[in-house]
Enzyme design. Structure first.
Site, PDB file in Angstrom:
ATOM      1  N   GLU A 129      15.930  33.033  24.067  1.00  0.00           N
ATOM      2  CA  GLU A 129      15.551  31.970  24.995  1.00  0.00           C
ATOM      3  C   GLU A 129      14.864  32.598  26.205  1.00  0.00           C
ATOM      4  O   GLU A 129      15.349  33.606  26.713  1.00  0.00           O
ATOM      5  CB  GLU A 129      16.779  31.196  25.478  1.00  0.00           C
ATOM      6  N   ALA A 270      24.882  35.034  29.924  1.00  0.00           N
ATOM      7  CA  ALA A 270      25.232  34.940  28.515  1.00  0.00           C
ATOM      8  C   ALA A 270      24.255  33.998  27.813  1.00  0.00           C
ATOM      9  O   ALA A 270      23.444  33.358  28.480  1.00  0.00           O
ATOM     10  CB  ALA A 270      26.653  34.402  28.346  1.00  0.00           C
ATOM     11  N   MET A 271      24.379  33.922  26.480  1.00  0.00           N
ATOM     12  CA  MET A 271      23.433  33.099  25.720  1.00  0.00           C
ATOM     13  C   MET A 271      24.147  32.413  24.557  1.00  0.00           C
ATOM     14  O   MET A 271      24.883  33.041  23.807  1.00  0.00           O
ATOM     15  CB  MET A 271      22.299  34.011  25.221  1.00  0.00           C
ATOM     16  N   GLU A 272      23.836  31.123  24.423  1.00  0.00           N
ATOM     17  CA  GLU A 272      24.582  30.242  23.514  1.00  0.00           C
ATOM     18  C   GLU A 272      24.076  30.234  22.071  1.00  0.00           C
ATOM     19  O   GLU A 272      24.215  29.213  21.384  1.00  0.00           O
ATOM     20  CB  GLU A 272      24.513  28.821  24.075  1.00  0.00           C
ATOM     21  N   ASN A 273      23.508  31.336  21.555  1.00  0.00           N
ATOM     22  CA  ASN A 273      23.019  31.376  20.177  1.00  0.00           C
ATOM     23  C   ASN A 273      24.038  30.742  19.226  1.00  0.00           C
ATOM     24  O   ASN A 273      25.229  31.007  19.336  1.00  0.00           O
ATOM     25  CB  ASN A 273      22.803  32.820  19.748  1.00  0.00           C
ATOM     26  N   HIS A 305      30.963  27.422  29.283  1.00  0.00           N
ATOM     27  CA  HIS A 305      29.576  26.945  29.367  1.00  0.00           C
ATOM     28  C   HIS A 305      28.841  27.191  28.044  1.00  0.00           C
ATOM     29  O   HIS A 305      28.239  26.276  27.481  1.00  0.00           O
ATOM     30  CB  HIS A 305      28.872  27.650  30.530  1.00  0.00           C
ATOM     31  N   GLU A 306      28.917  28.428  27.576  1.00  0.00           N
ATOM     32  CA  GLU A 306      28.170  28.755  26.348  1.00  0.00           C
ATOM     33  C   GLU A 306      28.747  27.988  25.163  1.00  0.00           C
ATOM     34  O   GLU A 306      28.018  27.497  24.311  1.00  0.00           O
ATOM     35  CB  GLU A 306      28.178  30.253  26.065  1.00  0.00           C
ATOM     36  N   HIS A 309      27.545  24.425  25.098  1.00  0.00           N
ATOM     37  CA  HIS A 309      26.160  24.285  24.628  1.00  0.00           C
ATOM     38  C   HIS A 309      26.088  23.964  23.129  1.00  0.00           C
ATOM     39  O   HIS A 309      25.076  23.461  22.660  1.00  0.00           O
ATOM     40  CB  HIS A 309      25.383  25.583  24.865  1.00  0.00           C
ATOM     41  N   GLU A 328      20.936  22.336  30.507  1.00  0.00           N
ATOM     42  CA  GLU A 328      21.602  23.193  31.492  1.00  0.00           C
ATOM     43  C   GLU A 328      22.362  22.389  32.545  1.00  0.00           C
ATOM     44  O   GLU A 328      23.502  22.696  32.866  1.00  0.00           O
ATOM     45  CB  GLU A 328      20.607  24.160  32.138  1.00  0.00           C
TER      46      GLU A 328
HETATM   47  N1  B3K Z   1      20.677  29.428  28.081  1.00  0.00           N
HETATM   48  C1  B3K Z   1      20.830  30.747  28.625  1.00  0.00           C
HETATM   49  C2  B3K Z   1      19.686  31.120  29.497  1.00  0.00           C
HETATM   50  C3  B3K Z   1      18.777  32.112  28.919  1.00  0.00           C
HETATM   51  C4  B3K Z   1      17.564  32.294  29.783  1.00  0.00           C
HETATM   52  C5  B3K Z   1      16.758  33.430  29.429  1.00  0.00           C
HETATM   53  N2  B3K Z   1      15.590  33.611  30.235  1.00  0.00           N
HETATM   54  C6  B3K Z   1      22.106  30.876  29.383  1.00  0.00           C
HETATM   55  C7  B3K Z   1      22.796  29.604  29.694  1.00  0.00           C
HETATM   56  O1  B3K Z   1      22.401  28.869  30.552  1.00  0.00           O
HETATM   57  O2  B3K Z   1      23.741  29.293  29.037  1.00  0.00           O
HETATM   58 ZN    ZN Z   2      23.387  27.182  29.888  1.00  0.00          ZN
END
Ligand code: B3K
Ligand code: ZN
Length: 893
Positions: A129, A270-273, A305-306, A309, A328
């Site tokens: 992302e 962090a990132m919600e993959n 949060h993650e 998502h 977000e």
């Molecule tokens: N969705 C990610 C954000 C990543 C942005 C990278 N440039 C984190 C979050 O808001 O959960």
């Molecule tokens: Zn987020």
């Protein structure tokens, strides 16, 4: 690096067109080699039946990939069959429906941007992302193209025993030359930005969660072996979040496994993959000895949060990046309510509002101001802002409060049900809330489209004879870039009236109470016009208004409270937020008195301050019945940054010295009470990150901080003792911070010993080293910039690691006004150098560091000129990244 040849073009919301092609299936094969990584991608493509063809064929995104081959339905294309440039691969003759295979080589080892596939220490990981997937393979890298992914990873078995991707593991086995493979399948269609891959030598902890329909989900947190003892809090938080989302939103998890991986080099939190969240170690690891209370709370909040998502972002995603706040803002609202439920709601609210009013309001008033739904951007990475996240949260909060809990829940249920598996817009979100409530939210939607912080000016009149109180509220909103004029907002103002003995009954002339939001002493006024007058009837005495309870709207409110009114609110209001806010307002006024004296050149040592602030704080400290969290919050003086926000022109020195003088005066006057609080605390108590214990530590450390301003040897000794005896990082680092800031001559030796001891003890714990850097970078002592320069050369400082950059450079430039804004401009030069250094290494981090310079117009002329010169120096760099270019060029307008 994305070098800039011509001026980068802005992308506009109005230019949005749906994709001409859809990708039903995505098959990826990663061959992780010692040198480069070969990515083979097979995409099942077909024309989007809803879009009239433009006849331009198919253009895929792709950057920094070396092309090996392209084939369509098994037929290898010759150079004439496609066009390739730095950002795209175009197939002019793309059929209606076909299978496209591309083979490309990428170089994760040298990918310092930490976007796409990269190396972090010993492992490979991804961050896609917003637009990182295009650095992995050629693709329609846009969130409205959702596909089913099959991912095979092949790598050396010894070096990378763990191979992960999204979804469920469907196959694994050995390959030739000591290698092995794993194949993952994600049954849920998703946009490419949610793709993830991890390969590493990782250990994990494991647990299970039984969902509300009785399915068992395996939960795993992967870390380097040395961090296995720091995963427990994240796991507990994850399970709490999963249960909470079922109970509060009816949302159930949808795969058999949920994984979190901790990595050291990460641009964000962090990132919600999908099914495979990747976390900055700072947002997942926690144990009492190494992590502060704030750290524990951050882990809980970010894990939640993650996880949240998974529905607000993944199952229902964004149509385009202008809709970023759809996922977000809503998800921040969800995690904030979760954290409030897990801990102290007032504490959480005050913390969030402080940040919003200090930082988001500044963003809203500066050159990067943009609406919650922006209408243009040059680099989307620059739009992961406080406005998108925090103001976006406030907008959802207002909607939730306007509808009340039942209707809001019905509305979110409808939203998830209607749009499951779709990529949608903020309009769709609001439409679902309108559908269930029957409310017309057309005007409310201006919150999404108009930037800037609305200003409410409140005036009143008391009619003694009639027993009527007339309250007039006028709203305006300042111009922002591209938006010279604003229409009135729909603003909910939660309020009550206070008499001499507490809340007064409310009766508004010509208005029936709203059962969703009102009770006898509390109401929500809905503003829709530029000005309204409300008349409260049948009042026994002239009231003091308690306005914007719970901070019911993200606005600046002006009402001419007297200091006695503020004292009444502080002790008598039923709303915790308003009580705290009154304490801050009173403190601001008293600090401003001292600023006047400072500007006149008066000596501030031993200055007399308004006794009402002293008395108000004495009452707080003496009242055992009060919630400790409230006391700690109300006792803390407003930050220098927030004080600056209140001034027309930010006088850094005046603010710093006046605030310090008021703190010292309070400490002198309240020494017995503060000492008692400090001594009463049980330093040997076992650590627990509960709301009560956090409040207790925070109050005790607030008392320490006041007492340390007195520069007395016995306090310095107590502080050192606190450091040496602490069984938790909160108390240890609080003591170090006080010693690092102490102006007392007797503190010098202790400070050096403690800092050396701290580093020796923790040098193998990167997250603790970050705290060691931060605490030194934020010292108000006058040699701090020299210290920062020395630390830059210290082996502990890894120049390309985002956490280290934030701990040293970010902390110095954002949280140390007195030293960053030095009159000789050396602080500015330091930041300019760092930005230029990082511009080519990691453009996202470089662009973020520019933030303090974007505020240059807020300072006196001499500082303006110096900051402006730094911006010009950066702009002159011939190979400026798009990221830095956007922030710098907008700041120079
Ligand atoms: N969705 C990610 C954000 C990543 C942005 C990278 N440039 C984190 C979050 O808001 O959960
Ligand atoms: Zn987020």
């Amino acid at each position: 690096m994305s070098a800039r040849d011509a001026q980068p073009k802005a992308i506009q919301l109005k230019d949005y067109r749906p994709p001409e092609y859809l990708i039903d299936r995505t098959e990826l094969h990663f061959d992780l080699g010692a040198d480069k990584t070969r990515v083979t991608s097979t995409l099942t493509l077909r024309r989007n039946p809803d879009v009239t063809p433009t006849g331009k064929g198919l253009t895929l995104h792709g950057q920094e990939i070396e092309l090996v081959s392209v084939s369509i339905d098994g037929r290898t294309l010759s150079d004439n069959d496609y066009r390739l440039d730095d950002e795209t691969l175009t197939l002019p003759e793309a059929p209606e429906q076909f299978e496209l295979t591309t083979v490309g080589d990428i170089d994760p080892k040298n990918n310092t941007s930490l976007e796409g596939l990269y190396r972090s220490r010993t492992m490979y990981c991804t961050q896609c992302e917003a637009e990182g997937f295009r650095k992995i393979t050629w693709y329609l890298d846009r969130p409205d193209v959702m596909s089913e992914f099959f991912t095979t990873v092949v790598a050396d078995e010894k070096q990378f025993p763990v191979l992960l991707s999204n979804g469920n593991l469907i196959e694994q086995g050995s390959a030739d030359n000591g290698r092995h493979f794993a194949t993952w399948h994600d049954p849920h269609k998703k946009p490419a930005y949610l793709f993830a891959l991890v390969a590493g030598n990782l250990e994990h902890i494991e647990d299970t969660f039984t969902t509300m329909s009785g399915r068992d989900v395996t939960l795993k947190i992967f870390v380097e072996a040395k961090d296995l003892d720091k995963c427990g809090h994240a796991m507990t938080s994850l399970k709490n979040a999963m249960r909470w989302d079922e109970e509060q939103y009816g949302r159930e998890y949808d795969l058999d496994i949920f994984m979190i991986v901790a990595v050291d080099d990460f641009n964000m939190g962090a990132m919600e993959n999908k099914g495979l969240n990747i976390f900055n170690t700072a947002c997942v690891l926690a144990k009492p000895e190494t992590t502060t209370d704030a750290g524990f709370q951050r882990v809980e909040g970010v894990v939640a949060h993650e996880y949240f998502h998974n529905w607000s972002g993944n199952r229902v995603t964004c149509r385009d990046w202008f809709q970023l706040s759809l996922k977000e803002g809503f998800t921040v609202y969800r995690d904030a309510t979760f954290s409030a439920d897990m801990g102290s709601p007032t504490f959480k609210r005050v913390e969030d509002v402080s940040m919003l009013r200090t930082l988001q309001f500044a963003e809203d008033a500066g050159p990067m101001a943009h609406p919650v739904r922006p209408d243009s951007y040059i680099e989307i990475s620059n739009f992961y802002t406080l406005t998108i996240y925090e103001k976006g949260n406030e907008v959802v909060r207002m909607l939730a409060n306007l509808l009340g809990p039942e209707l809001f829940r019905k509305g979110t249920d409808l939203y998830f049900e209607r749009h499951d598996g779709q990529a949608v817009t903020t309009e769709d979100f609001v439409a679902a809330l309108e559908a269930v409530s029957g409310r017309d939210l057309t005007q409310f939607k201006r919150w999404y489209d108009q930037a800037g912080t609305p200003k409410l000016t409140v005036t009143d009149r008391w009619d003694e004879d009639a027993g009527e109180y007339h309250l007039t509220i006028a709203q305006t909103c300042p111009p922002t870039p591209g938006q010279p004029e604003k229409q009135p907002f729909h603003i909910p103002v939660a309020m009550g009236l206070l008499g001499s003995a507490g809340s007064l009954p409310l009766k508004i002339k010509g208005q029936a109470p709203n059962p969703e939001t009102d009770d006898n002493t509390h109401t929500v006024l809905e503003l829709t016009e530029a000005e309204h007058t409300f008349v409260f009837e049948q009042l026994p005495e002239k009231p003091v208004p308690s306005l914007l309870r719970g901070f019911s709207a993200p606005v600046k409110l002006y009402y001419g409270y007297s200091r006695d009114d503020l004292m009444r609110l502080m002790s008598g209001d039923s709303d915790g937020f308003c009580r705290w806010d009154a304490s801050q307002q009173l403190a601001i006024e008293v600090i401003e008195d001292v600023m006047v004296a400072y500007q006149k050149g008066e000596d501030l040592s031993g200055i007399t301050i308004d006794g009402r602030l002293i008395e108000a704080n004495r009452l707080l400290l003496q009242d055992d019945s009060l919630d400790k969290a409230m006391v700690a919050l109300m006792l803390s003086l407003p930050s220098e940054a927030y004080l600056g926000e209140q001034q027309d022109e930010i006088q850094v020195e005046a603010i710093h010295h006046s605030r310090a003088a008021v703190k010292r005066a309070l400490a002198e006057a309240l020494k017995p009470e503060l000492t008692q609080i400090y001594r009463a605390y049980d330093h040997g108590k076992p650590y627990r990150p509960t709301a009560d214990d956090i409040a207790e530590r925070s109050l005790k450390n607030a008392a320490l901080s006041y007492l340390m301003t007195l520069n007395e040897p016995e306090m310095i000794e107590a502080c050192e003792q606190q450091y040496r005896q602490a069984n938790n990082m909160t108390d240890a680092i609080a003591a170090v911070g006080e010693l690092v800031n102490s102006q007392a001559s007797g503190a010098e030796t202790v400070r050096e010993q403690v800092l050396a001891d701290f580093y020796q003890t923790w040098k193998d714990e990167p997250l603790v080293v970050d705290q060691w850097l931060r605490v030194q970078a934020t010292s108000s002592r006058s040699n701090t910039l020299d210290v920062v320069h020395e630390l830059e050369q210290h082996p502990a400082f890894e120049p390309n690691n985002p956490n280290k950059i934030r701990a040293l450079v970010g902390a110095f430039t954002n949280a140390n006004p007195i030293n960053f804004h030095r009159a000789d401009g050396a602080g500015y030069r330091f930041l300019g150098d760092q930005i230029l250094r990082l511009n080519s290494v990691n453009p996202q981090i470089a662009a973020r560091l520019v933030t303090p310079f974007t505020r240059w117009k807020r300072y006196p002329k001499a500082q303006q000129e110096l900051m402006h010169a730094e911006l010009e120096r950066i702009k002159a760099e011939p190979k400026l990244s798009k990221d830095v270019y956007e922030v710098v060029s907008k700041s120079l307008v």
